[in-house]
Scaffold this motif. Sequence first.
Motif, PDB file in Angstrom:
ATOM      1  N   MET A 238      11.727  13.548   8.834  1.00 48.05           N
ATOM      2  CA  MET A 238      12.660  12.525   8.360  1.00 48.05           C
ATOM      3  C   MET A 238      12.234  11.142   8.829  1.00 48.05           C
ATOM      4  O   MET A 238      12.259  10.174   8.046  1.00 48.05           O
ATOM      5  CB  MET A 238      14.064  12.843   8.861  1.00 48.05           C
ATOM      6  N   VAL A 239      11.838  11.038  10.090  1.00 50.92           N
ATOM      7  CA  VAL A 239      11.387   9.739  10.609  1.00 50.92           C
ATOM      8  C   VAL A 239      10.150   9.262   9.858  1.00 50.92           C
ATOM      9  O   VAL A 239      10.032   8.090   9.496  1.00 50.92           O
ATOM     10  CB  VAL A 239      11.110   9.849  12.114  1.00 50.92           C
ATOM     11  N   GLU A 240       9.226  10.178   9.583  1.00 48.08           N
ATOM     12  CA  GLU A 240       8.014   9.811   8.845  1.00 48.08           C
ATOM     13  C   GLU A 240       8.342   9.371   7.425  1.00 48.08           C
ATOM     14  O   GLU A 240       7.762   8.399   6.909  1.00 48.08           O
ATOM     15  CB  GLU A 240       7.055  10.994   8.828  1.00 48.08           C
ATOM     16  N   SER A 241       9.285  10.056   6.780  1.00 48.00           N
ATOM     17  CA  SER A 241       9.675   9.666   5.417  1.00 48.00           C
ATOM     18  C   SER A 241      10.315   8.293   5.411  1.00 48.00           C
ATOM     19  O   SER A 241      10.061   7.478   4.514  1.00 48.00           O
ATOM     20  CB  SER A 241      10.652  10.701   4.839  1.00 48.00           C
ATOM     21  N   LEU A 242      11.161   8.014   6.415  1.00 49.00           N
ATOM     22  CA  LEU A 242      11.780   6.693   6.495  1.00 49.00           C
ATOM     23  C   LEU A 242      10.735   5.611   6.731  1.00 49.00           C
ATOM     24  O   LEU A 242      10.778   4.541   6.127  1.00 49.00           O
ATOM     25  CB  LEU A 242      12.828   6.696   7.610  1.00 49.00           C
ATOM     26  N   THR A 243       9.765   5.896   7.597  1.00 48.12           N
ATOM     27  CA  THR A 243       8.708   4.914   7.874  1.00 48.12           C
ATOM     28  C   THR A 243       7.838   4.660   6.646  1.00 48.12           C
ATOM     29  O   THR A 243       7.530   3.511   6.324  1.00 48.12           O
ATOM     30  CB  THR A 243       7.835   5.408   9.040  1.00 48.12           C
ATOM     31  N   ASN A 244       7.470   5.734   5.945  1.00 46.57           N
ATOM     32  CA  ASN A 244       6.643   5.565   4.741  1.00 46.57           C
ATOM     33  C   ASN A 244       7.383   4.796   3.670  1.00 46.57           C
ATOM     34  O   ASN A 244       6.798   3.982   2.953  1.00 46.57           O
ATOM     35  CB  ASN A 244       6.227   6.933   4.209  1.00 46.57           C
ATOM     36  N   SER A 245       8.694   5.047   3.539  1.00 50.49           N
ATOM     37  CA  SER A 245       9.472   4.321   2.532  1.00 50.49           C
ATOM     38  C   SER A 245       9.531   2.842   2.862  1.00 50.49           C
ATOM     39  O   SER A 245       9.391   1.991   1.976  1.00 50.49           O
ATOM     40  CB  SER A 245      10.883   4.913   2.456  1.00 50.49           C
ATOM     41  N   ALA A 246       9.718   2.512   4.158  1.00 51.76           N
ATOM     42  CA  ALA A 246       9.758   1.095   4.550  1.00 51.76           C
ATOM     43  C   ALA A 246       8.408   0.426   4.329  1.00 51.76           C
ATOM     44  O   ALA A 246       8.339  -0.718   3.863  1.00 51.76           O
ATOM     45  CB  ALA A 246      10.184   0.984   6.014  1.00 51.76           C
ATOM     46  N   GLN A 247       7.309   1.128   4.641  1.00 45.03           N
ATOM     47  CA  GLN A 247       5.987   0.543   4.429  1.00 45.03           C
ATOM     48  C   GLN A 247       5.687   0.346   2.949  1.00 45.03           C
ATOM     49  O   GLN A 247       5.051  -0.630   2.555  1.00 45.03           O
ATOM     50  CB  GLN A 247       4.925   1.432   5.074  1.00 45.03           C
ATOM     51  N   ALA A 248       6.166   1.281   2.108  1.00 49.93           N
ATOM     52  CA  ALA A 248       5.938   1.142   0.673  1.00 49.93           C
ATOM     53  C   ALA A 248       6.656  -0.082   0.113  1.00 49.93           C
ATOM     54  O   ALA A 248       6.137  -0.792  -0.743  1.00 49.93           O
ATOM     55  CB  ALA A 248       6.389   2.404  -0.055  1.00 49.93           C
ATOM     56  N   GLU A 249       7.874  -0.343   0.632  1.00 50.00           N
ATOM     57  CA  GLU A 249       8.597  -1.519   0.167  1.00 50.00           C
ATOM     58  C   GLU A 249       7.909  -2.802   0.612  1.00 50.00           C
ATOM     59  O   GLU A 249       7.865  -3.789  -0.117  1.00 50.00           O
ATOM     60  CB  GLU A 249      10.030  -1.483   0.693  1.00 50.00           C
ATOM     61  N   GLU A 250       7.366  -2.780   1.843  1.00 46.80           N
ATOM     62  CA  GLU A 250       6.696  -3.991   2.325  1.00 46.80           C
ATOM     63  C   GLU A 250       5.386  -4.246   1.600  1.00 46.80           C
ATOM     64  O   GLU A 250       4.967  -5.389   1.435  1.00 46.80           O
ATOM     65  CB  GLU A 250       6.428  -3.863   3.826  1.00 46.80           C
ATOM     66  N   SER A 251       4.705  -3.179   1.155  1.00 43.49           N
ATOM     67  CA  SER A 251       3.404  -3.345   0.511  1.00 43.49           C
ATOM     68  C   SER A 251       3.492  -3.623  -0.976  1.00 43.49           C
ATOM     69  O   SER A 251       2.462  -3.756  -1.628  1.00 43.49           O
ATOM     70  CB  SER A 251       2.566  -2.074   0.732  1.00 43.49           C
TER      71      SER A 251
END
Length: 412
Positions: A238-251
């Motif tokens: 879950m933490v990894e999914s949240l981190t990947n989602s935040a990075q995708a929005e920033e990129s």
Amino acid sequence: MSDDMISQEEIDALLNGGAIPEAGGDAAPAGESEAAVEAPAADSSSSQLDDVLTDIEKDALGEIGNISMGSAATTLSVLLGHKVSITTPTVSVSTMSIIQEQYPMPYLIVEVGYTIGIDGNNVLAIQAQDASIIADLMMGGDGTNPDTEINEIAMSAVGESMNQMMGTVATSLSTMFNKKIDISPPKVNLIDLGNEDKVTELVGENEPVVRTSFRMEVDGLIDSEIMQILPVSVAKEMVESLTNSAQAEESEPEPAPAPAPAPAAAAPAPAPAMAAPPPQAAPAAPAMAAPPMGGYGMAMQPHVATNVPVQSAQFTPLNTQPVQVNDANIGLILDVPLQVTVELGRTKKSIKEILELTNGSIVELDKLAGEPVDIQVNGKFLAKGEVVVIDENFGVRITEIASPAERAAKLQ
């Protein structure tokens, strides 16, 4: 001990907090030395649990629980008809054996499996007395005097409420993680944590788990704590999914700025000196400004439209006269079958009252005796009438055709 003086060995023992050794110099009891050896083991076990998750991961899980349980509280409020509030969660790492020692009481254990988006399961633990209040509210009660024992019907009611709650949680997780997440129907079991050896098959007794505790309040009826227990692998995913989602929005690339206007064409730079042409060469063409160059070295030719006729748009004036309807072909639909229904009355019952119906039960309707009944055509209110008996069959005599205003009011 000697009656004359205290020896240096006895003074050292007193300063170290131990018992004064006998004259024979006997060592301390074996139990004390064993306790001294076992104490560091407990500290090392506690440090191992603390090292399972970092502070950043705990904060991320707390944020996930705060958002998902906030939406779950709204769903539970609608189901129970009472205000439900779930406070900010507390995240810690523990084991099932430690949880059983801390909460030796009956709990309703709800096991939910993720089928899409997350690989694993989670466990929701609710105190049995709180679950009985939720079941009573689900079955139409007021929650002030619930049954002390949770029967099969109450378990089904609580399971349905948990299914709706966890479905809302899955929807919130889908939004946070930017991917589809779905769950399986929950499994509900009543387990006494103080007596049962095995709470769930999902995790082992001494396996580290992530416990997220919430304080749940239900409109003055419940003020208690619920727990969400996750395997460590599921929590980290879950933490990894949240981190990947935040990075995708920033990129995500920002929209390209509008191109700046092209500068005015300037005269070309002077060509390098060349030898003079021979006398018989043709005269050179007059000098002209070079056109601006586009991509790949191609000249850009500006296109400007001139002498284009422009005039105002002309519309046909609207006709305010009523449209003539041609009903000459209405005969084409005269043989279309319609369903006519006569409604004697209506009533509302709770799930508890419906389950108590047996042969011979009487259901009271909202119509008075002798009051006209409603006649519906394809489910739409059309007229009112009275019930009659024709050759031992029921019938209805139309007494009033509803006006368009009455039909519109019935539709609302």
